[in-house]
Design an enzyme around this catalytic site. Structure first.
Site, PDB file in Angstrom:
ATOM      1  N   HIS A 110      39.430  47.652  18.680  1.00 45.60           N
ATOM      2  CA  HIS A 110      39.904  47.021  17.435  1.00 45.60           C
ATOM      3  C   HIS A 110      38.800  47.196  16.399  1.00 45.60           C
ATOM      4  O   HIS A 110      37.631  46.959  16.699  1.00 45.60           O
ATOM      5  CB  HIS A 110      40.201  45.545  17.672  1.00 45.60           C
ATOM      6  CG  HIS A 110      41.027  44.936  16.572  1.00 45.60           C
ATOM      7  ND1 HIS A 110      40.533  44.748  15.307  1.00 45.60           N
ATOM      8  CD2 HIS A 110      42.306  44.511  16.549  1.00 45.60           C
ATOM      9  CE1 HIS A 110      41.481  44.217  14.544  1.00 45.60           C
ATOM     10  NE2 HIS A 110      42.567  44.064  15.279  1.00 45.60           N
ATOM     11  N   ARG A 112      44.684  52.437  13.964  1.00 46.47           N
ATOM     12  CA  ARG A 112      43.472  51.768  14.408  1.00 46.47           C
ATOM     13  C   ARG A 112      42.370  52.686  14.908  1.00 46.47           C
ATOM     14  O   ARG A 112      41.184  52.426  14.696  1.00 46.47           O
ATOM     15  CB  ARG A 112      43.858  50.864  15.575  1.00 46.47           C
ATOM     16  CG  ARG A 112      43.484  49.477  15.350  1.00 46.47           C
ATOM     17  CD  ARG A 112      44.008  48.640  16.452  1.00 46.47           C
ATOM     18  NE  ARG A 112      44.762  47.574  15.840  1.00 46.47           N
ATOM     19  CZ  ARG A 112      45.329  46.601  16.511  1.00 46.47           C
ATOM     20  NH1 ARG A 112      45.263  46.590  17.822  1.00 46.47           N
ATOM     21  NH2 ARG A 112      45.960  45.658  15.895  1.00 46.47           N
ATOM     22  N   GLU A 162      50.914  45.312   8.921  1.00 40.61           N
ATOM     23  CA  GLU A 162      49.662  45.686   9.607  1.00 40.61           C
ATOM     24  C   GLU A 162      49.484  47.199   9.584  1.00 40.61           C
ATOM     25  O   GLU A 162      50.448  47.940   9.325  1.00 40.61           O
ATOM     26  CB  GLU A 162      49.669  45.172  11.059  1.00 40.61           C
ATOM     27  CG  GLU A 162      49.469  43.663  11.139  1.00 40.61           C
ATOM     28  CD  GLU A 162      49.455  43.126  12.557  1.00 40.61           C
ATOM     29  OE1 GLU A 162      49.701  43.899  13.500  1.00 40.61           O
ATOM     30  OE2 GLU A 162      49.200  41.926  12.715  1.00 40.61           O
ATOM     31  N   GLY A 186      50.553  39.076  15.454  1.00 33.60           N
ATOM     32  CA  GLY A 186      51.932  38.698  15.707  1.00 33.60           C
ATOM     33  C   GLY A 186      52.705  39.705  16.525  1.00 33.60           C
ATOM     34  O   GLY A 186      52.129  40.457  17.307  1.00 33.60           O
ATOM     35  N   GLY A 240      50.470  35.275  31.272  1.00 33.38           N
ATOM     36  CA  GLY A 240      50.532  35.577  29.844  1.00 33.38           C
ATOM     37  C   GLY A 240      51.988  35.744  29.441  1.00 33.38           C
ATOM     38  O   GLY A 240      52.908  35.334  30.163  1.00 33.38           O
ATOM     39  N   ASP A 269      42.417  43.337  36.959  1.00 32.81           N
ATOM     40  CA  ASP A 269      42.638  43.100  38.399  1.00 32.81           C
ATOM     41  C   ASP A 269      43.905  43.785  38.917  1.00 32.81           C
ATOM     42  O   ASP A 269      43.906  44.373  40.004  1.00 32.81           O
ATOM     43  CB  ASP A 269      42.759  41.591  38.695  1.00 32.81           C
ATOM     44  CG  ASP A 269      41.516  40.814  38.314  1.00 32.81           C
ATOM     45  OD1 ASP A 269      40.526  41.433  37.888  1.00 32.81           O
ATOM     46  OD2 ASP A 269      41.552  39.576  38.434  1.00 32.81           O
ATOM     47  N   ARG A 311      48.049  52.544  20.615  1.00 36.65           N
ATOM     48  CA  ARG A 311      49.092  51.533  20.399  1.00 36.65           C
ATOM     49  C   ARG A 311      49.185  51.135  18.932  1.00 36.65           C
ATOM     50  O   ARG A 311      48.170  50.888  18.277  1.00 36.65           O
ATOM     51  CB  ARG A 311      48.773  50.286  21.224  1.00 36.65           C
ATOM     52  CG  ARG A 311      49.718  49.134  20.975  1.00 36.65           C
ATOM     53  CD  ARG A 311      49.330  47.941  21.809  1.00 36.65           C
ATOM     54  NE  ARG A 311      48.065  47.402  21.391  1.00 36.65           N
ATOM     55  CZ  ARG A 311      47.919  46.298  20.653  1.00 36.65           C
ATOM     56  NH1 ARG A 311      48.973  45.618  20.251  1.00 36.65           N
ATOM     57  NH2 ARG A 311      46.725  45.864  20.327  1.00 36.65           N
ATOM     58  N   LEU A 359      52.622  42.420  22.527  1.00 35.63           N
ATOM     59  CA  LEU A 359      53.318  41.187  22.922  1.00 35.63           C
ATOM     60  C   LEU A 359      54.799  41.537  23.114  1.00 35.63           C
ATOM     61  O   LEU A 359      55.460  41.079  24.057  1.00 35.63           O
ATOM     62  CB  LEU A 359      53.161  40.111  21.840  1.00 35.63           C
ATOM     63  CG  LEU A 359      51.739  39.561  21.655  1.00 35.63           C
ATOM     64  CD1 LEU A 359      51.662  38.665  20.427  1.00 35.63           C
ATOM     65  CD2 LEU A 359      51.282  38.771  22.884  1.00 35.63           C
ATOM     66  N   HIS A 399      39.584  46.384  22.903  1.00 32.67           N
ATOM     67  CA  HIS A 399      40.656  45.439  22.579  1.00 32.67           C
ATOM     68  C   HIS A 399      41.866  45.561  23.499  1.00 32.67           C
ATOM     69  O   HIS A 399      42.383  44.567  23.981  1.00 32.67           O
ATOM     70  CB  HIS A 399      41.071  45.702  21.136  1.00 32.67           C
ATOM     71  CG  HIS A 399      42.111  44.779  20.600  1.00 32.67           C
ATOM     72  ND1 HIS A 399      41.919  43.423  20.523  1.00 32.67           N
ATOM     73  CD2 HIS A 399      43.356  45.018  20.100  1.00 32.67           C
ATOM     74  CE1 HIS A 399      42.994  42.853  19.985  1.00 32.67           C
ATOM     75  NE2 HIS A 399      43.882  43.800  19.740  1.00 32.67           N
TER      76      HIS A 399
END
Ligand code: FAD
Ligand code: SIN
Length: 572
Positions: A249, A295, A128, A48, A13, A228, A391, A397, A356
């Site tokens: 989420h 959230r 956001e 994003g 990722g 994992d 978070r 990201l 999420h």
């Protein structure tokens, strides 16, 4: 013969690939990834990447928003360094070829904007929930797809990097397993296509295995998200922290045929309103920032409304917005909903919360070192202290890139000339091919359902006790199966989600307060005395640790080994 490399990266990722890109300048890199190299949580990211790029925004504001969401558990140094490095990481992605939306998109949609020339040079920034300013860099509503595309291309062009698709790490190799010091030396890796386990030795082993959404029945995460790396690190004796903080989420598409499809928070950033089935908005009754509240609050409000009314979902309504704007800014969501017969420019979207993001993970320092020398962790599988108890949207990201960069910078200095250690190849022991795969599907379903029902958005002591008992039983059955039969990807994933479930329940049971994402009916208040990370290690029950300092390396309990004691099952 084992494969050898300077840097073994487990996962492809944003964290694994951006690390590989940089580490390739300093040595040979092998990236193993359990499905195709693009498949990751990263690929599905919509909203994003948060970065302070607007002149009306500030680092202080981004730090403050991150800390507010994290409810007193963020490590301030991790927050500050992440926020300050964000513009440089966005520049790195753009130089690797990622194309983000420019402000001209918004200017075209908004005819009152006169400044096309300036706008065309700037990135378009979305807003956001939890953010006090527009700071979300995005590529439409398919940001992750663009980031993953650019990184896969850039890494594939590096001659120092070898990417092994369909290779799943089974367990870490530590020298302590073979009578040596507590140092990680690589991993046993299942070559899925050939059903063989290969040994890969490395100077540094970097876990970049992402999250664990599959531990819950309903999730926004793809199938690879089975925790994992966390399970492997825990088995190897590394410290893990804050596993109780699983982020739900608020808005996942509710439709019988839709599997795990997220409706981005950015819709609420652009004015979408949450409504009951009768069309009445409700978020103002729960928080002054209504749809833009953090959230955890939005997810709990929806959960409350669904439980109160018995409805199977609530509605997210953006129909007041200009249809052209919606189609330009949310092309992926528009198209996906149309596939299910929902025209989001004219109809509200049925939504439910879903698991999420995992805020906890493998304890690391500010450069990605875990508590086991030679073992590093970056991205969603790591606990760096950035997120605290919840978070902030679009900070993950970013975290993956920031800590990949810091780890690569540190690892540029490692010693690369020492002889390779002698470690045994994987040994199949008495294992045979399975003739009872139904055990895996049964336990997989049961585990994920019990986590959803007992360890979801709202918890209680009784539910956690019930969950702990059932998980222990399932783990017994899984262990029996593991020893008896050859390892397969499904079996390994089941074993790992069971370990992650155990860690979530143990941390949640020890946190006898409500804070951020952890809400329990039996301890509804936030307790200032518990404003510390919950840490856990194999053989050491969950307990409160120090708020900011990562734990020192420690030896595993005597006689215990990471991986399979037939822990070298099946040489390849
Ligand atoms: P991942 O991207 O998940 O990559 C993990 C990799 O490890 C995968 O390649 C996987 O196959 C591999 N792997 C796992 N186990 C093994 C193993 N045993 N052996 C070999 N390989 C293994 N965050 C934001 O900041 N902004 C957003 O807009 C946003 N939107 C999101 C939308 C969705 C639908 C989802 C699911 C998440 C979103 N997130 C977002 C969260 C964010 O995408 C992830 O936190 C982030 O991508 C994690 O990156 P990573 O590199 O740590 O892990
Ligand atoms: C979203 O687009 O709502 C996801 C953003 C995130 O998880 O950070």
């Amino acid at each position: 013969m084992p494969l050898t490399c300077d840097f073994l990266v487990i996962g492809s990722g944003i964290a694994g690939l951006s690390f590989a890109l940089e580490a390739a300048e300093h040595g040979e890199v092998i990236v193993v990834t359990k499905r195709s190299r693009e498949e990751s949580n990263t690929k599905y990211a919509q909203g994003g990447i948060a970065a302070v790029l607007d002149e009306d925004d500030s680092f202080d504001a981004h730090v403050a928003d991150t800390m507010t969401a994290g409810v007193g558990l963020n490590h301030i140094r991790a927050v500050e360094l992440t926020v300050k490095d964000a513009p440089a990481r966005i520049a790195m992605l753009r130089s690797a070829g990622a194309k983000f939306d420019l402000a001209s998109t918004r200017a075209h949609a908004d005819e009152s904007s006169p400044s096309l020339t300036r706008a065309e040079q700037d990135l378009d920034l979305h807003l956001e929930g939890g953010h006090s300013a527009r700071r979300i860099v995005h590529a439409g509503d398919m940001t992750g797809r663009e980031v993953e595309r650019a990184l896969v291309e850039a890494v594939s062009a590096k001659k120092n990097v070898r990417v092994l698709d369909e290779h799943m790490a089974v367990d870490l190799i530590t020298l302590a397993q073979h009578g040596g010091p507590e140092v990680a030396a690589g991993a046993y890796v299942l070559d899925v296509e050939h059903g063989k386990v290969v040994t890969i030795l490395a100077r540094a082993t970097v876990l970049a295995t992402g999250g664990a959404g599959k531990v819950y029945l309903y999730t926004t995460n793809p199938d690879v998200a089975t925790g994992d790396g966390i399970a492997m690190a825990f088995r190897a004796g590394a410290e893990v922290a804050n596993m109780e903080f699983y982020q739900f989420h608020p808005t996942c598409l509710f439709h019988p045929q839709a599997k795990d499809f997220l409706i981005s928070e950015a819709l609420r950033g652009e004015g979408a309103v949450l409504k009951r089935l009768d069309g009445t908005p409700f978020m103002k009754e729960f928080h002054p920032r209504a749809e833009l509240a953090p959230r955890d609050i939005v997810a709990r409000a929806i959960d409350h409304e669904m439980k109160r009314s018995g409805a199977e979902h609530v509605l997210l309504d953006i129909t007041h917005e200009d249809p052209t704007f919606i189609k330009e800014h949310f092309p992926g969501i528009y198209a996906q909903c149309m596939r299910y017969g929902i025209d989001i420019t004219r109809q509200p979207i049925p939504v439910v919360p879903a698991a999420h993001y995992l805020c906890g993970g493998i304890t690391t320092d500010l450069d990605g070192r875990t508590t086991i020398p030679g073992l590093w962790a970056i991205g969603e599988c790591a606990h760096t202290g950035l997120h605290g108890a919840n978070r902030l949207a679009s900070n993950s990201l970013l975290e993956g890139m920031v800590f990949a960069h810091r780890a690569a910078r540190e690892l540029a200095k490692i010693e690369r000339s020492a002889p390779w250690p002698e470690v045994p190849e994987w040994d199949v022991g008495e294992a045979v091919p399975s003739d009872e795969a139904v055990v895996i599907t049964q336990n997989w379903d049961e585990l994920r359902r019990l986590m959803w029902n007992y360890v979801g958005i709202v918890r209680s002591d009784k539910r956690l006790r019930r969950a702990a008992r059932r998980i222990a039983l399932l783990q017994e059955e899984i262990a029996e199966y593991y020893w008896k039969y050859f390892v397969t990807r499904d079996l390994l994933e089941l074993r790992n989600i069971a370990t992650v479930a155990q860690l979530i329940v143990e941390c949640a049971s020890a946190r006898r307060e409500s804070r951020g994402l952890h809400f329990t009916l039996d301890h509804r208040e936030t307790d200032p005395k518990m404003a510390r990370d919950m840490v856990i290690k194999r053989g050491v029950p969950a307990h409160l640790g120090h708020p900011a300092a990562p734990a020192a390396p420690a030896a595993p309990p005597a006689g215990e080994q990471a991986g399979r004691a037939r822990d070298q099952q099946g040489a390849g």
